[in-house]
Write a protein that holds these residues in place. Structure first.
Motif, PDB file in Angstrom:
ATOM      1  N   LYS A 125      -5.064   7.972   2.336  1.00 20.98           N
ATOM      2  CA  LYS A 125      -3.794   8.637   2.201  1.00 20.98           C
ATOM      3  C   LYS A 125      -3.598   9.456   3.238  1.00 20.98           C
ATOM      4  O   LYS A 125      -2.578   9.921   3.470  1.00 20.98           O
ATOM      5  N   GLU A 126      -4.818   9.729   4.090  1.00 15.68           N
ATOM      6  CA  GLU A 126      -4.579  10.348   5.298  1.00 15.68           C
ATOM      7  C   GLU A 126      -3.879   9.762   6.619  1.00 15.68           C
ATOM      8  O   GLU A 126      -3.497  10.284   7.204  1.00 15.68           O
ATOM      9  N   ASP A 127      -3.824   8.427   6.189  1.00 12.37           N
ATOM     10  CA  ASP A 127      -3.082   7.618   7.014  1.00 12.37           C
ATOM     11  C   ASP A 127      -1.788   7.432   6.808  1.00 12.37           C
ATOM     12  O   ASP A 127      -1.256   7.246   5.466  1.00 12.37           O
ATOM     13  N   LYS A 128      -0.636   7.868   7.802  1.00 18.70           N
ATOM     14  CA  LYS A 128       0.572   8.057   7.485  1.00 18.70           C
ATOM     15  C   LYS A 128       1.293   6.843   8.302  1.00 18.70           C
ATOM     16  O   LYS A 128       1.449   6.932   9.629  1.00 18.70           O
ATOM     17  N   VAL A 129       2.274   5.935   7.488  1.00 14.01           N
ATOM     18  CA  VAL A 129       2.882   5.199   8.209  1.00 14.01           C
ATOM     19  C   VAL A 129       4.578   5.145   7.701  1.00 14.01           C
ATOM     20  O   VAL A 129       4.682   5.161   6.641  1.00 14.01           O
ATOM     21  N   PRO A 130       5.502   5.008   8.776  1.00 14.48           N
ATOM     22  CA  PRO A 130       6.652   5.063   8.372  1.00 14.48           C
ATOM     23  C   PRO A 130       7.308   3.648   7.682  1.00 14.48           C
ATOM     24  O   PRO A 130       6.559   2.655   7.759  1.00 14.48           O
ATOM     25  N   TYR A 131       8.197   3.822   6.604  1.00 13.44           N
ATOM     26  CA  TYR A 131       8.691   2.818   5.793  1.00 13.44           C
ATOM     27  C   TYR A 131      10.197   3.305   5.939  1.00 13.44           C
ATOM     28  O   TYR A 131      10.746   4.254   5.387  1.00 13.44           O
ATOM     29  N   TYR A 132      11.064   2.221   6.442  1.00 11.28           N
ATOM     30  CA  TYR A 132      12.547   2.592   6.670  1.00 11.28           C
ATOM     31  C   TYR A 132      13.276   1.982   5.209  1.00 11.28           C
ATOM     32  O   TYR A 132      13.051   0.719   5.044  1.00 11.28           O
ATOM     33  N   GLN A 352     -12.200  -8.072   4.417  1.00 14.63           N
ATOM     34  CA  GLN A 352     -13.316  -7.925   3.979  1.00 14.63           C
ATOM     35  C   GLN A 352     -13.614  -6.643   3.114  1.00 14.63           C
ATOM     36  O   GLN A 352     -14.279  -6.546   2.146  1.00 14.63           O
ATOM     37  N   LYS A 353     -13.104  -5.393   3.578  1.00 11.20           N
ATOM     38  CA  LYS A 353     -13.374  -4.171   3.124  1.00 11.20           C
ATOM     39  C   LYS A 353     -12.897  -4.286   1.876  1.00 11.20           C
ATOM     40  O   LYS A 353     -13.312  -3.434   0.614  1.00 11.20           O
ATOM     41  N   PHE A 354     -11.517  -4.815   1.267  1.00 10.82           N
ATOM     42  CA  PHE A 354     -11.176  -4.668  -0.104  1.00 10.82           C
ATOM     43  C   PHE A 354     -11.195  -6.008  -0.962  1.00 10.82           C
ATOM     44  O   PHE A 354     -10.535  -6.083  -1.910  1.00 10.82           O
ATOM     45  N   GLY A 355     -12.120  -6.898  -0.224  1.00 13.40           N
ATOM     46  CA  GLY A 355     -12.483  -8.055  -0.888  1.00 13.40           C
ATOM     47  C   GLY A 355     -11.487  -9.055  -1.478  1.00 13.40           C
ATOM     48  O   GLY A 355     -11.463  -9.788  -2.287  1.00 13.40           O
ATOM     49  N   LEU A 356     -10.276  -8.964  -0.295  1.00 12.29           N
ATOM     50  CA  LEU A 356      -9.304  -9.812  -0.243  1.00 12.29           C
ATOM     51  C   LEU A 356      -9.554 -11.468   0.223  1.00 12.29           C
ATOM     52  O   LEU A 356     -10.171 -11.584   1.242  1.00 12.29           O
ATOM     53  N   LYS A 357      -9.081 -12.307  -0.385  1.00 12.89           N
ATOM     54  CA  LYS A 357      -9.117 -13.789   0.007  1.00 12.89           C
ATOM     55  C   LYS A 357      -7.799 -14.611  -0.150  1.00 12.89           C
ATOM     56  O   LYS A 357      -6.909 -14.011  -1.229  1.00 12.89           O
ATOM     57  N   VAL A 418      -2.739  -2.420   2.316  1.00  9.93           N
ATOM     58  CA  VAL A 418      -2.757  -1.236   3.133  1.00  9.93           C
ATOM     59  C   VAL A 418      -1.602  -0.480   2.649  1.00  9.93           C
ATOM     60  O   VAL A 418      -1.648   0.914   2.337  1.00  9.93           O
ATOM     61  N   ARG A 419      -0.560  -1.021   2.066  1.00  4.74           N
ATOM     62  CA  ARG A 419       0.901  -0.324   1.528  1.00  4.74           C
ATOM     63  C   ARG A 419       0.327   0.678   0.560  1.00  4.74           C
ATOM     64  O   ARG A 419       0.815   1.527   0.155  1.00  4.74           O
ATOM     65  N   GLU A 420      -0.600   0.049  -0.420  1.00  2.00           N
ATOM     66  CA  GLU A 420      -1.026   0.644  -1.638  1.00  2.00           C
ATOM     67  C   GLU A 420      -2.005   1.921  -1.138  1.00  2.00           C
ATOM     68  O   GLU A 420      -1.997   2.854  -2.158  1.00  2.00           O
ATOM     69  N   GLU A 421      -2.591   1.844  -0.339  1.00  2.00           N
ATOM     70  CA  GLU A 421      -3.647   2.798   0.077  1.00  2.00           C
ATOM     71  C   GLU A 421      -3.018   4.149   0.853  1.00  2.00           C
ATOM     72  O   GLU A 421      -3.589   5.134   0.813  1.00  2.00           O
ATOM     73  N   VAL A 422      -2.013   3.792   1.721  1.00  2.00           N
ATOM     74  CA  VAL A 422      -1.666   4.835   2.775  1.00  2.00           C
ATOM     75  C   VAL A 422      -0.710   5.462   2.421  1.00  2.00           C
ATOM     76  O   VAL A 422      -0.089   5.373   1.134  1.00  2.00           O
ATOM     77  N   SER A 423      -0.233   6.776   2.912  1.00  4.72           N
ATOM     78  CA  SER A 423       0.823   7.548   2.753  1.00  4.72           C
ATOM     79  C   SER A 423       2.203   6.996   3.417  1.00  4.72           C
ATOM     80  O   SER A 423       2.178   6.829   4.618  1.00  4.72           O
ATOM     81  N   LEU A 424       3.186   6.451   2.503  1.00  6.39           N
ATOM     82  CA  LEU A 424       4.397   6.043   3.324  1.00  6.39           C
ATOM     83  C   LEU A 424       5.521   7.345   3.571  1.00  6.39           C
ATOM     84  O   LEU A 424       5.747   8.092   2.731  1.00  6.39           O
ATOM     85  N   GLN A 425       5.763   7.324   4.884  1.00  9.64           N
ATOM     86  CA  GLN A 425       6.523   8.225   5.379  1.00  9.64           C
ATOM     87  C   GLN A 425       7.988   7.414   5.198  1.00  9.64           C
ATOM     88  O   GLN A 425       8.693   6.867   6.276  1.00  9.64           O
ATOM     89  N   THR A 426       8.734   7.674   4.152  1.00 10.60           N
ATOM     90  CA  THR A 426      10.056   7.022   3.767  1.00 10.60           C
ATOM     91  C   THR A 426      11.269   7.520   4.466  1.00 10.60           C
ATOM     92  O   THR A 426      11.274   8.796   4.461  1.00 10.60           O
TER      93      THR A 426
END
Length: 438
Positions: A125-132, A352-357, A418-426
């Motif tokens: 959540k400390e990672d902030k990524v913009p979403y438009y 790998q970190k989140f076990g995605l395949k 990533v979208r589930e984990e980070v903070s979206l700056q809408t």
């Protein structure tokens, strides 16, 4: 055998593998015996030729194979023991000594090896990524509605030719004539288009067809001659307009709605307007998600702080693409390659970190989605599911296409997580401002 390691920095190694004559005597003997067992030489029963003859015939090849096998095994073991995250593959060093390949001599092999940096970063959540979120305007609704009706329009009789219309004409000069020529005004050279615009049935006018229709294949088809005959024709033709065809958008009625959405799905203007808005939202969301994906890539590549062995990578790209790309071409395209390479590493770390395949079913679904989209682009709604599946399966026979879709699935999975984990700056934004974003 002696292995000497030189590591000038954290990402690069130079390895010298020194093989003395005594090191390869036993492997060479075994290989020569193998050649002897298999040798079928005239005058001797199979496997019974004298060793002196075997050495003359196969000695150089046996030496080369024995020593190279030892070198390959030594290099593989070195990489495993050092736990090197190899980039590409080891390359012969630029200062590799010249080898004579004579039995009884010592050999030195030098290799350059590079590795990727070890990734270690958190996603939270400390990672902030913009979403438009892109606003829908009345003008956009009107434009999209018109485009959708235009897509299901048809050619009808027209009175005067507009710049996007068609005319059917008889054309002639003293040496040639052609009847029922079909001309799309959008294909006429801009400087000659004025001669056609505004014309109606019965009008006559002269045109230089060489100037009006630059493409020789199209011009030959229009004049109904072989392309080889064009040079001998007088290019000045008189056009007599037979009739005008204009493309008319479909009407917003039940027949059109059934074609667009399936029978009975839409029955009122209000429902049609809702479908128009639904399409705009889907387009906006697609563009916003694409932008979000790019922002995620940029953000986490920067966060990872990747340093790559760039000099080695350039050499490796030239080496593996020998004959296809020069060093100059690699240098020119390298910035784009590095950005993609960094994202591949970051994406792999996130997977790998989140076990995605990514499964074959994921790739199959992506192929079917792509095929359905292609059909829709050509106005073909309601394509049978079995046809979509069959087209997708044919598409996946191409390994390049399969890998492209597999990477697309990896992108989608990594970015979705990533979208589930980070903070979206809408941020709400107009399409105009969205287009201006860098």
């Amino acid at each position: 055998m002696n292995i000497v390691k030189n590591q000038p920095d954290a990402l690069n190694y130079q390895v010298s593998i020194e093989i003395a004559a005594a090191d390869y005597q036993e492997p060479l003997r075994k290989r020569l015996n193998e050649y002897k067992r298999k040798a079928d030489i005239k005058g001797f029963r199979k496997g019974m030729a004298p060793m002196g003859m075997i050495q003359r015939f196969y000695g150089d090849q046996a030496l080369y194979e024995s020593v190279n096998q030892m070198v390959g095994e030594a290099l593989d073991n070195f990489i495993k023991e050092e736990k090197i995250r190899v980039v590409g593959e080891p390359l012969p060093s630029v200062d590799q000594p010249q080898l004579s390949w004579k039995a009884g001599e010592d050999f030195t092999f030098k290799f350059d090896i590079a590795q990727t940096p070890e990734l270690n970063f958190e996603v939270g959540k400390e990672d902030k990524v913009p979403y438009y979120e892109i606003n829908i305007t009345a003008a956009e609704k009107k434009s999209t509605r018109e485009q959708m009706l235009q897509q299901y329009g048809s050619l009808q009789e027209g009175k005067k030719a507009g710049e996007n219309d068609y005319i059917i004409a008889d054309i002639a000069n003293e040496g040639h004539k052609a009847e029922g020529v079909y001309v799309s005004l959008s294909n006429v050279a801009e400087e000659a288009r004025g001669a056609f615009i505004g014309k109606k049935a019965g009008d006559k006018f002269k045109v230089d067809v060489n100037a009006a229709f630059a493409n020789e294949t199209d011009r030959a088809a229009m004049l109904k001659v072989d392309k080889a005959q064009l040079a001998s024709l007088d290019p000045m033709f008189e056009f007599t307009v037979v009739n005008v065809k204009t493309f008319v958008a479909a009407e917003a009625n039940q027949e059109t709605w059934d074609k667009m959405f399936g029978e009975g799905t839409v029955t009122t203007e209000e429902q049609f307007d809702a479908k128009v808005e639904e399409r705009i939202k889907a387009t906006h969301e697609q563009e916003a998600n694409y932008r979000f994906g790019n922002d995620v890539r940029k953000y986490f590549v920067e966060k990872a702080g990747l340093q790559l062995p760039e000099a080695f990578l350039k050499r490796w790209l030239v080496y593996v693409n020998e004959g296809k790309f020069t060093a100059e071409q690699v240098e020119k395209e390298f910035p784009g390659f590095v950005e993609d390479f960094k994202w591949q590493m970051v994406r792999g770390y996130i997977m790998q970190k989140f076990g995605l395949k990514v499964s074959h079913e994921d790739v199959q679904a992506a192929a079917e989605s792509y095929v359905a989209y292609q059909y829709a682009m050509y106005g073909m709604a309601g394509v049978p599911e079995n046809l979509i599946k069959s087209s997708a399966e044919n598409m996946l026979q191409d390994q390049n296409q399969y890998r492209r879709l597999e990477e697309q699935c990896e992108d989608n999975k990594a970015i979705a997580r990533v979208r589930e984990e980070v903070s979206l700056q809408t941020k709400k934004i107009s399409m105009e401002k969205f287009r201006e974003l860098k």
